[in-house]
Scaffold this motif. Structure first.
Motif, PDB file in Angstrom:
ATOM      1  N   LEU A 160       0.793  -1.209   0.081  1.00 55.76           N
ATOM      2  CA  LEU A 160       0.013  -0.051  -0.030  1.00 55.76           C
ATOM      3  C   LEU A 160       0.794   1.213   0.075  1.00 55.76           C
ATOM      4  CD1 LEU A 160      -2.933  -0.821   2.525  1.00 55.76           C
ATOM      5  CD2 LEU A 160      -2.972  -0.985   0.030  1.00 55.76           C
ATOM      6  N   ASN A 161       2.049   1.088   0.496  1.00 57.67           N
ATOM      7  CA  ASN A 161       2.938   2.508   0.509  1.00 57.67           C
ATOM      8  C   ASN A 161       3.731   2.822  -0.763  1.00 57.67           C
ATOM      9  OD1 ASN A 161       4.834   0.613   0.833  1.00 57.67           O
ATOM     10  ND2 ASN A 161       5.603   1.385   2.886  1.00 57.67           N
ATOM     11  N   ASP A 186       3.051   0.428   6.959  1.00 55.71           N
ATOM     12  CA  ASP A 186       2.365   1.014   6.067  1.00 55.71           C
ATOM     13  C   ASP A 186       1.484   0.016   5.187  1.00 55.71           C
ATOM     14  OD1 ASP A 186       3.281   3.533   6.681  1.00 55.71           O
ATOM     15  OD2 ASP A 186       4.774   3.573   5.643  1.00 55.71           O
ATOM     16  N   ASP A 187       1.791  -1.220   5.107  1.00 56.71           N
ATOM     17  CA  ASP A 187       1.034  -2.170   4.307  1.00 56.71           C
ATOM     18  C   ASP A 187      -0.169  -2.742   4.953  1.00 56.71           C
ATOM     19  OD1 ASP A 187       2.763  -1.425   2.045  1.00 56.71           O
ATOM     20  OD2 ASP A 187       4.128  -2.954   2.372  1.00 56.71           O
ATOM     21  N   ALA A 188      -0.432  -2.542   6.064  1.00 57.29           N
ATOM     22  CA  ALA A 188      -1.529  -3.197   6.752  1.00 57.29           C
ATOM     23  C   ALA A 188      -2.739  -2.311   6.682  1.00 57.29           C
ATOM     24  CB  ALA A 188      -1.023  -3.112   8.247  1.00 57.29           C
ATOM     25  N   PHE A 189      -3.888  -2.931   6.859  1.00 57.82           N
ATOM     26  CA  PHE A 189      -5.132  -1.897   6.604  1.00 57.82           C
ATOM     27  C   PHE A 189      -5.200  -0.827   7.561  1.00 57.82           C
ATOM     28  CE2 PHE A 189      -7.332  -5.997   5.070  1.00 57.82           C
ATOM     29  CZ  PHE A 189      -7.632  -5.488   4.011  1.00 57.82           C
ATOM     30  N   HIS A 270     -25.195   7.256  22.645  1.00 58.85           N
ATOM     31  CA  HIS A 270     -24.174   6.693  21.855  1.00 58.85           C
ATOM     32  C   HIS A 270     -22.983   7.246  22.205  1.00 58.85           C
ATOM     33  CE1 HIS A 270     -27.502   4.708  19.264  1.00 58.85           C
ATOM     34  NE2 HIS A 270     -28.126   5.768  20.004  1.00 58.85           N
ATOM     35  N   PHE A 271     -21.828   6.427  22.476  1.00 58.39           N
ATOM     36  CA  PHE A 271     -20.405   6.840  22.736  1.00 58.39           C
ATOM     37  C   PHE A 271     -19.732   6.383  21.300  1.00 58.39           C
ATOM     38  CE2 PHE A 271     -16.405   6.235  25.344  1.00 58.39           C
ATOM     39  CZ  PHE A 271     -16.133   7.506  25.272  1.00 58.39           C
ATOM     40  N   LEU A 272     -19.524   7.523  20.635  1.00 58.65           N
ATOM     41  CA  LEU A 272     -19.076   7.228  19.225  1.00 58.65           C
ATOM     42  C   LEU A 272     -17.423   7.285  19.471  1.00 58.65           C
ATOM     43  CD1 LEU A 272     -21.575   9.214  17.312  1.00 58.65           C
ATOM     44  CD2 LEU A 272     -21.799   6.865  17.815  1.00 58.65           C
ATOM     45  N   THR A 273     -16.663   6.131  19.107  1.00 64.49           N
ATOM     46  CA  THR A 273     -15.373   5.995  19.408  1.00 64.49           C
ATOM     47  C   THR A 273     -14.366   5.850  17.967  1.00 64.49           C
ATOM     48  OG1 THR A 273     -15.358   3.525  20.044  1.00 64.49           O
ATOM     49  CG2 THR A 273     -15.787   5.429  21.853  1.00 64.49           C
ATOM     50  N   ALA A 274     -13.175   6.284  18.113  1.00 62.46           N
ATOM     51  CA  ALA A 274     -12.644   6.249  16.783  1.00 62.46           C
ATOM     52  C   ALA A 274     -11.129   6.857  17.396  1.00 62.46           C
ATOM     53  CB  ALA A 274     -12.957   6.553  15.815  1.00 62.46           C
ATOM     54  N   HIS A 275     -10.242   6.422  16.191  1.00 65.38           N
ATOM     55  CA  HIS A 275      -8.830   7.127  16.328  1.00 65.38           C
ATOM     56  C   HIS A 275      -8.288   7.010  14.729  1.00 65.38           C
ATOM     57  CE1 HIS A 275      -4.341   6.575  17.833  1.00 65.38           C
ATOM     58  NE2 HIS A 275      -4.683   7.924  17.343  1.00 65.38           N
ATOM     59  N   PRO A 276      -8.669   8.146  13.876  1.00 63.28           N
ATOM     60  CA  PRO A 276      -8.291   8.148  12.852  1.00 63.28           C
ATOM     61  C   PRO A 276      -6.623   8.343  12.423  1.00 63.28           C
ATOM     62  CG  PRO A 276     -10.254   9.784  12.996  1.00 63.28           C
ATOM     63  CD  PRO A 276      -9.613   9.120  14.369  1.00 63.28           C
ATOM     64  N   THR A 277      -6.309   7.950  11.511  1.00 66.61           N
ATOM     65  CA  THR A 277      -4.837   7.860  11.313  1.00 66.61           C
ATOM     66  C   THR A 277      -4.286   9.255  11.261  1.00 66.61           C
ATOM     67  OG1 THR A 277      -3.085   6.997   9.670  1.00 66.61           O
ATOM     68  CG2 THR A 277      -5.114   8.160   8.627  1.00 66.61           C
ATOM     69  N   PRO A 278      -3.011   9.359  11.593  1.00 65.75           N
ATOM     70  CA  PRO A 278      -2.396  10.738  11.571  1.00 65.75           C
ATOM     71  C   PRO A 278      -2.321  11.111  10.105  1.00 65.75           C
ATOM     72  CG  PRO A 278      -0.965   9.202  13.109  1.00 65.75           C
ATOM     73  CD  PRO A 278      -2.179   8.048  12.331  1.00 65.75           C
ATOM     74  N   PRO A 279      -2.513  12.508   9.947  1.00 59.54           N
ATOM     75  CA  PRO A 279      -2.301  12.825   8.524  1.00 59.54           C
ATOM     76  C   PRO A 279      -0.910  13.430   7.942  1.00 59.54           C
ATOM     77  CG  PRO A 279      -2.757  14.773  10.097  1.00 59.54           C
ATOM     78  CD  PRO A 279      -2.780  13.591  10.844  1.00 59.54           C
ATOM     79  N   VAL A 280      -0.050  12.385   8.357  1.00 62.12           N
ATOM     80  CA  VAL A 280       1.597  12.382   7.924  1.00 62.12           C
ATOM     81  C   VAL A 280       2.105  11.005   7.713  1.00 62.12           C
ATOM     82  CG1 VAL A 280       1.718  14.849   9.198  1.00 62.12           C
ATOM     83  CG2 VAL A 280       1.974  12.647  10.618  1.00 62.12           C
ATOM     84  N   PHE A 281       3.272  11.090   7.704  1.00 65.23           N
ATOM     85  CA  PHE A 281       3.978   9.689   7.343  1.00 65.23           C
ATOM     86  C   PHE A 281       3.585   9.241   6.103  1.00 65.23           C
ATOM     87  CE2 PHE A 281       2.983   9.620  12.013  1.00 65.23           C
ATOM     88  CZ  PHE A 281       4.305  10.060  12.424  1.00 65.23           C
TER      89      PHE A 281
END
Length: 511
Positions: A160-161, A186-189, A270-281
Motif C-alpha cells: 500500500l505504501n 504501512d502495508d497493513a489496513f 451513543h458513545f462514538l469512538t474512533a482514532h483516525p490515522t495521523p495525516p502524516v507519514f
C-alpha cells in the motif's frame, strides 16, 4: 400491606433510576456524567509486551526498559484516577483475543473485554497510585468494558505504501514492511508493526446495551470520498496512487469506528469512538491526510443519519433523528494548525472556506461546541524553553494553546488540539478540561514528584518513549445527565400504576 408498600417503593426506585447493572452498580440518577478520552500510549513495541507489563504492576522502576514501561502504565492509571471519568475511551491500547496478542476483522460481541483491559483494571485502576509529594489517589472501578477489534497490523495483501528503496539501501526509519512487498507497517489496513498494535478499549460505569462496529466498511463506499473522488492532479491523485484492486479492498477505518450505546438513567447515549490515522507519514499524495479527513467525516454522516453506512453485521443506516451521542477520541486533526487536510485558517476557531477535517464536526449544528476543554499547562508548554526548544511550530500557530491536547515536537508541528469529546446538541455541557497541570519548576527535570510530573516535558531521557505517560493529555467533558422524554415518563408511570394495582390485589387476597 408493608410488603406491598416496600415492593412498590423498590419498583419506583428502579424505574426512576433505570435499574442496576449486572455487576450491581447503582445507576440512580446523577446530575453529571463525565466522558473522557485519553490516547494513553499503552501500545508497546512488540507482541505481548502490554500483557506482560500489566501482569507485573510491582515491576515499575526507572532503571530498566521494562520497569519504565510499567511505571508509565501506573502514571496513566493515576491520571485516570485523578480525572475520574464515568465513561472513558483509551486510544493506543494493544488488542488481544482472550490473552492471545492478535487482531482480525471479526467484530467483538457486546461485553467483550480483552485480557489486557481486565489486567489494567484489576492491577492498576483498582489500586491506589500517587506519591508523598502529590498525594495518593483512590481506586476507580468500571463495571463495564468493551474492547473492539482493530485494523492495525492486519495484512492487506498489498504493497500500500508503494515504497521502492533507493539503490544505496534503506533510509533510516524504514517501516517494518519490506519495501515493495506486502506486509506490516504501512502495508497493513491500519498502521501497525504487528496485529493489534495501537488498538483501543472502552471503560464505563454505565451499562453497555449495544455495540455497532464499522471496522470492515470500505472507503470507496462513502459517497464523494477522497479515495475515488480526489481533486488532486497527476500522481498525487489517490486513484493514480492506488491500484484498482487496492481501491476495492481499502477499509476506511485505520483502527475501528465503534458506536457503544450506554444506558444512563434509563436513557440511551451513543458513545462514538474512533482514532483516525495521523495525516502524516506519507508523501505528496497525502494519502493519510485524505483518509483522516474521511474517517472524521464518517461520524458527521453517521450522526446525520446517512443511509449508505453499513456496520460489520451488515445493518445499514446512521443514528435516528434526536439521538443523544458523544463523539470521542484522538482525531489527529487541529482546526487551524498542523498537517490535517484543510484550508488554512485566517483567525482562531474560524476554518477557511473549503475542506477542513475536524471542522466537519466542529461546525455541525448537531454537535455541542459551546465549551472547549482547556488547561493552563497547554498555555505554559507552548513557550516552555525546557520542553524541546525552538517553539517555532507553536509560535506560528493560529489557535490559542490553552486548547491544545497534545505535546508534540515544538519545531514541527508544535502542540495541537487533536483529542476531542463532543456531545450532541441535546446534551448540556456543564464543565470541561484537559489534564495538563502547570509546571511549578520548569528546570527541575520533572523529578520533583509533583502533579506535573505525570505529564512531563517532551522527549525526556530515562522514561518510556520520552514521557511519563503520553504525548496526548486526557480530555474530559461533564454533561448534564440525560432524563427520559415526557412520553417515556408517561409510559413508566403507567407501568408503575399497573404494578401498584397488581400489588394491591395481591395484598387484598393475603388479607
Amino acid at each position: 400491606m408493608k410488603i406491598m408498600r416496600k415492593s412498590l417503593a423498590v419498583a419506583v426506585a428502579l424505574a426512576l433510576s433505570g435499574g442496576a447493572t449486572a455487576a450491581g452498580t447503582d445507576l440512580s440518577a446523577s446530575p453529571t456524567v463525565r466522558f473522557a478520552t485519553f490516547n494513553a500510549s499503552l501500545n508497546r513495541d512488540a507482541v505481548g509486551q502490554l500483557l506482560s507489563d500489566l501482569s507485573n504492576p510491582g515491576g515499575a522502576d526507572f532503571t530498566t526498559t521494562v520497569g519504565r514501561r510499567i511505571q508509565q502504565a501506573r502514571n496513566v492509571a493515576e491520571i485516570i484516577q485523578r480525572v475520574r471519568p464515568d465513561v472513558l475511551l483509551i486510544n493506543e491500547f494493544d488488542f488481544d483475543l482472550n490473552g492471545a496478542p492478535t487482531a482480525s476483522g471479526v467484530p467483538m460481541p457486546r461485553g467483550y473485554s480483552s485480557s489486557a483491559a481486565g489486567l489494567f483494571q484489576s492491577n492498576f485502576l483498582s489500586v491506589p497510585q500517587g506519591n508523598a509529594v502529590r498525594g495518593s489517589t483512590s481506586p476507580i472501578e468500571f463495571a463495564h468494558r468493551y474492547t473492539p477489534n482493530t485494523n492495525t497490523g492486519l495484512h492487506s495483501g498489498f504493497d500500500l505504501n508503494n515504497f521502492t528503496p533507493p539503490a544505496s539501501g534503506l533510509p533510516a526509519g524504514t517501516p517494518v514492511s519490506t519495501p515493495g512487498v506486502a506486509g506490516y507497517g504501512d502495508d497493513a489496513f491500519g498502521f501497525g508493526n504487528f496485529p493489534g498494535q495501537f488498538g483501543m478499549t472502552i471503560y464505563s460505569k454505565y451499562e453497555i446495551v449495544r455495540v455497532r462496529s464499522f471496522q470492515n466498511f470500505l472507503w470507496k463506499d462513502m459517497p464523494n470520498n477522497l479515495l475515488t473522488n480526489d481533486p488532486s492532479g497527476g500522481g498525487n491523485n489517490l486513484a493514480s496512487f492506488y491500484s484498482p484492486a487496492e481501491i476495492a479492498a481499502l477499509r476506511l477505518s485505520s483502527k475501528n469506528h465503534v458506536d457503544v450505546t450506554l444506558k444512563i438513567n434509563g436513557v440511551e447515549v451513543h458513545f462514538l469512538t474512533a482514532h483516525p490515522t495521523p495525516p502524516v507519514f506519507d508523501g505528496s499524495e497525502d494519502r493519510n491526510g485524505k483518509r483522516n479527513h474521511d474517517e472524521i467525516r464518517f461520524w458527521k454522516d453517521y450522526v446525520n443519519g446517512a443511509g449508505y453506512i453499513y456496520d460489520d453485521a451488515g445493518t445499514f443506516g446512521g443514528l435516528a433523528a434526536g439521538a443523544r451521542f458523544v463523539i470521542a477520541g484522538d482525531y489527529n486533526a487541529d482546526l487551524c494548525d498542523g498537517d490535517s487536510y484543510k484550508v488554512t485558517c485566517l483567525a482562531p476557531n474560524t476554518p477557511g472556506i473549503g475542506p477542513n477535517a475536524i471542522g466537519q464536526l466542529l461546525t455541525d449544528p448537531l454537535i455541542n461546541v459551546s465549551v472547549t476543554p482547556q488547561s493552563a499547562g497547554g498555555t505554559q508548554a507552548a513557550t516552555d524553553p525546557n520542553n524541546n526548544g525552538g517553539n517555532l511550530g507553536n509560535l506560528a500557530h493560529v489557535q490559542d494553546p490553552k486548547f491544545d491536547t497534545a505535546d508534540f515536537n515544538d519545531a514541527n508541528p508544535g502542540n495541537l488540539r487533536v483529542d476531542y469529546v463532543l456531545p450532541s446538541g441535546n446534551l448540556a455541557i456543564l464543565d470541561a478540561g484537559v489534564f495538563w497541570p502547570v509546571d511549578g519548576n520548569q528546570a527541575d527535570g520533572n523529578t520533583s514528584g509533583d502533579l506535573f510530573d505525570l505529564v512531563g516535558q517532551f522527549n525526556k531521557p530515562g522514561l518510556y518513549a520520552g514521557l511519563p505517560s503520553s504525548d496526548h493529555k486526557a480530555v474530559w467533558v461533564d454533561i448534564a445527565a440525560p432524563v427520559p422524554e415526557p412520553e417515556t415518563y408517561a409510559m413508566m408511570l403507567c407501568g408503575l400504576g399497573i404494578v401498584g394495582w397488581g400489588l394491591r390485589r395481591r395484598a387484598r387476597r393475603a388479607d
